[in-house]
Design an enzyme around this catalytic site. Structure first.
Site, PDB file in Angstrom:
ATOM      1  N   HIS A  18       0.842  -1.209   0.000  1.00  0.00           N
ATOM      2  CA  HIS A  18       0.000   0.000   0.000  1.00  0.00           C
ATOM      3  C   HIS A  18       0.875   1.256   0.000  1.00  0.00           C
ATOM      4  O   HIS A  18       0.583   2.225  -0.694  1.00  0.00           O
ATOM      5  CB  HIS A  18      -0.888   0.040   1.257  1.00  0.00           C
ATOM      6  N   LYS A  42     -16.275  -7.368   5.350  1.00  0.00           N
ATOM      7  CA  LYS A  42     -15.201  -8.078   6.045  1.00  0.00           C
ATOM      8  C   LYS A  42     -15.297  -7.829   7.556  1.00  0.00           C
ATOM      9  O   LYS A  42     -15.866  -6.824   7.979  1.00  0.00           O
ATOM     10  CB  LYS A  42     -13.845  -7.549   5.575  1.00  0.00           C
ATOM     11  N   ARG A  91      -2.271  -5.235  -8.680  1.00  0.00           N
ATOM     12  CA  ARG A  91      -1.085  -6.049  -8.436  1.00  0.00           C
ATOM     13  C   ARG A  91      -0.908  -7.125  -9.500  1.00  0.00           C
ATOM     14  O   ARG A  91       0.186  -7.489  -9.863  1.00  0.00           O
ATOM     15  CB  ARG A  91      -1.173  -6.718  -7.060  1.00  0.00           C
ATOM     16  N   SER A 129      -3.106  -8.055   2.839  1.00  0.00           N
ATOM     17  CA  SER A 129      -3.194  -7.959   4.299  1.00  0.00           C
ATOM     18  C   SER A 129      -3.503  -9.304   4.945  1.00  0.00           C
ATOM     19  O   SER A 129      -3.031  -9.588   6.043  1.00  0.00           O
ATOM     20  CB  SER A 129      -4.240  -6.914   4.693  1.00  0.00           C
TER      21      SER A 129
HETATM   22  N1  COA Z   1      -0.387  -3.997  -1.568  1.00  0.00           N
HETATM   23  C1  COA Z   1      -0.759  -4.982  -0.771  1.00  0.00           C
HETATM   24  N2  COA Z   1      -2.034  -5.400  -0.665  1.00  0.00           N
HETATM   25  C2  COA Z   1      -2.952  -4.774  -1.406  1.00  0.00           C
HETATM   26  C3  COA Z   1      -2.625  -3.728  -2.279  1.00  0.00           C
HETATM   27  C4  COA Z   1      -1.269  -3.346  -2.337  1.00  0.00           C
HETATM   28  N3  COA Z   1      -0.846  -2.375  -3.148  1.00  0.00           N
HETATM   29  N4  COA Z   1      -3.757  -3.316  -2.887  1.00  0.00           N
HETATM   30  C5  COA Z   1      -4.752  -4.078  -2.410  1.00  0.00           C
HETATM   31  N5  COA Z   1      -4.268  -4.956  -1.519  1.00  0.00           N
HETATM   32  C6  COA Z   1      -5.007  -5.997  -0.787  1.00  0.00           C
HETATM   33  C7  COA Z   1      -5.521  -5.501   0.522  1.00  0.00           C
HETATM   34  O1  COA Z   1      -4.561  -5.663   1.532  1.00  0.00           O
HETATM   35  C8  COA Z   1      -6.728  -6.389   0.738  1.00  0.00           C
HETATM   36  O2  COA Z   1      -6.275  -7.611   1.255  1.00  0.00           O
HETATM   37  P1  COA Z   1      -7.190  -8.578   2.134  1.00  0.00           P
HETATM   38  O3  COA Z   1      -8.465  -8.811   1.366  1.00  0.00           O
HETATM   39  O4  COA Z   1      -6.331  -9.766   2.254  1.00  0.00           O
HETATM   40  O5  COA Z   1      -7.436  -7.889   3.453  1.00  0.00           O
HETATM   41  C9  COA Z   1      -7.237  -6.652  -0.670  1.00  0.00           C
HETATM   42  O6  COA Z   1      -6.148  -6.371  -1.526  1.00  0.00           O
HETATM   43  C10 COA Z   1      -8.430  -5.791  -1.007  1.00  0.00           C
HETATM   44  O7  COA Z   1      -8.005  -4.448  -1.049  1.00  0.00           O
HETATM   45  P2  COA Z   1      -8.781  -3.177  -0.569  1.00  0.00           P
HETATM   46  O8  COA Z   1      -8.129  -2.063  -1.297  1.00  0.00           O
HETATM   47  O9  COA Z   1      -8.771  -3.047   0.908  1.00  0.00           O
HETATM   48  O10 COA Z   1     -10.200  -3.371  -1.172  1.00  0.00           O
HETATM   49  P3  COA Z   1     -11.566  -3.817  -0.545  1.00  0.00           P
HETATM   50  O11 COA Z   1     -12.257  -4.525  -1.648  1.00  0.00           O
HETATM   51  O12 COA Z   1     -11.436  -4.494   0.741  1.00  0.00           O
HETATM   52  O13 COA Z   1     -12.283  -2.430  -0.275  1.00  0.00           O
HETATM   53  C11 COA Z   1     -13.232  -0.310  -0.891  1.00  0.00           C
HETATM   54  C12 COA Z   1     -12.302  -1.434  -1.261  1.00  0.00           C
HETATM   55  C13 COA Z   1     -12.961   0.191   0.493  1.00  0.00           C
HETATM   56  C14 COA Z   1     -12.926   0.790  -1.860  1.00  0.00           C
HETATM   57  C15 COA Z   1     -14.672  -0.777  -1.072  1.00  0.00           C
HETATM   58  O14 COA Z   1     -15.013  -1.713  -0.121  1.00  0.00           O
HETATM   59  C16 COA Z   1     -15.616   0.382  -1.042  1.00  0.00           C
HETATM   60  O15 COA Z   1     -15.585   1.227  -1.864  1.00  0.00           O
HETATM   61  N6  COA Z   1     -16.514   0.444  -0.111  1.00  0.00           N
HETATM   62  C17 COA Z   1     -17.501   1.524  -0.026  1.00  0.00           C
HETATM   63  C18 COA Z   1     -18.839   1.182  -0.659  1.00  0.00           C
HETATM   64  C19 COA Z   1     -18.906   1.630  -2.084  1.00  0.00           C
HETATM   65  O16 COA Z   1     -18.561   2.728  -2.432  1.00  0.00           O
HETATM   66  N7  COA Z   1     -19.423   0.742  -2.922  1.00  0.00           N
HETATM   67  C20 COA Z   1     -19.541   0.965  -4.336  1.00  0.00           C
HETATM   68  C21 COA Z   1     -18.290   0.553  -5.044  1.00  0.00           C
HETATM   69  S1  COA Z   1     -18.661   0.280  -6.727  1.00  0.00           S
END
Ligand code: COA
Length: 161
Positions: A18, A42, A91, A129
């Site tokens: 990140h 989650k 990634r 993560s």
């Molecule tokens: N390096 C390491 N890990 C990375 C990474 C990086 N550069 N980029 C992403 N990841 C990993 C994260 O650690 C996470 O790992 P985990 O699932 O093992 O915990 C995984 O990839 C998912 O990444 P994350 O960026 O946290 O995405 P998410 O899908 O959990 O959440 C949000 C993304 C917060 C943007 C999304 O849930 C959201 O927008 N929520 C609000 C509701 C909304 O607007 N909805 C409409 C969307 S269309």
């Protein structure tokens, strides 16, 4: 006009992958707001406040990066901080379909905000993560993958579990 980008995620916890994305974004935009999603399907290991704290500590040396948290839609939060872009990391090809769908839906919801995809250094391709949490839970050294403050927090968290 200041170009501000929002970098949303779960950050449970923040990893060096990140931070690599934040470093790249901070060189492209005037200001980055890293934002922790509160409302998630989650069940995070760290509370929102802990995730915000770990991000703030890890990003102390970036002078154009701030950290907050949000509830609800990411595009609403992007509007509330006057962001012109949402940053997401790509990634591997496996990230693409989910990210593409989310970017298109976010564009439908807010045509004035573009999603910008950045690729981290290839050494972080396999990092997420969950892997870090899993390694730490079983006592592995994760210092290569996370800032020291995060490693210490993981050790403490699993010691009381
Ligand atoms: N390096 C390491 N890990 C990375 C990474 C990086 N550069 N980029 C992403 N990841 C990993 C994260 O650690 C996470 O790992 P985990 O699932 O093992 O915990 C995984 O990839 C998912 O990444 P994350 O960026 O946290 O995405 P998410 O899908 O959990 O959440 C949000 C993304 C917060 C943007 C999304 O849930 C959201 O927008 N929520 C609000 C509701 C909304 O607007 N909805 C409409 C969307 S269309």
């Amino acid at each position: 006009m200041i170009k501000l980008a929002l970098y949303p995620g779960t950050f449970d916890p923040v990893t060096n992958g990140h931070i690599d994305i934040i470093q790249r974004a901070s060189e492209l935009f005037d200001k980055i707001v890293v934002t922790v999603a509160r409302n998630l399907s989650k069940t995070p290991l760290f509370t929102t406040e802990e995730r915000v704290f770990l991000l703030k500590e890890s990003l102390k040396n970036f002078n154009n990066v701030t950290v907050d948290s949000f509830d609800g839609l990411v595009v609403d939060h992007a509007h509330s901080v006057n962001a012109c872009a949402i940053i997401r990391g790509l990634r591997a090809v496996s990230d693409f379909e989910y990210e593409f769908q989310m970017a298109l839906m976010n564009r439908k919801l807010a045509a004035d905000i573009s999603t910008v995809f950045l690729m981290p250094n290839e050494k972080y391709t396999y990092l997420n993560s969950s892997i870090v949490r899993n390694l730490s839970q079983f006592g592995s050294d994760v210092s290569e993958f996370v800032p020291n403050v995060v490693q210490d927090a993981l050790i403490k968290k699993y010691a009381v579990k």
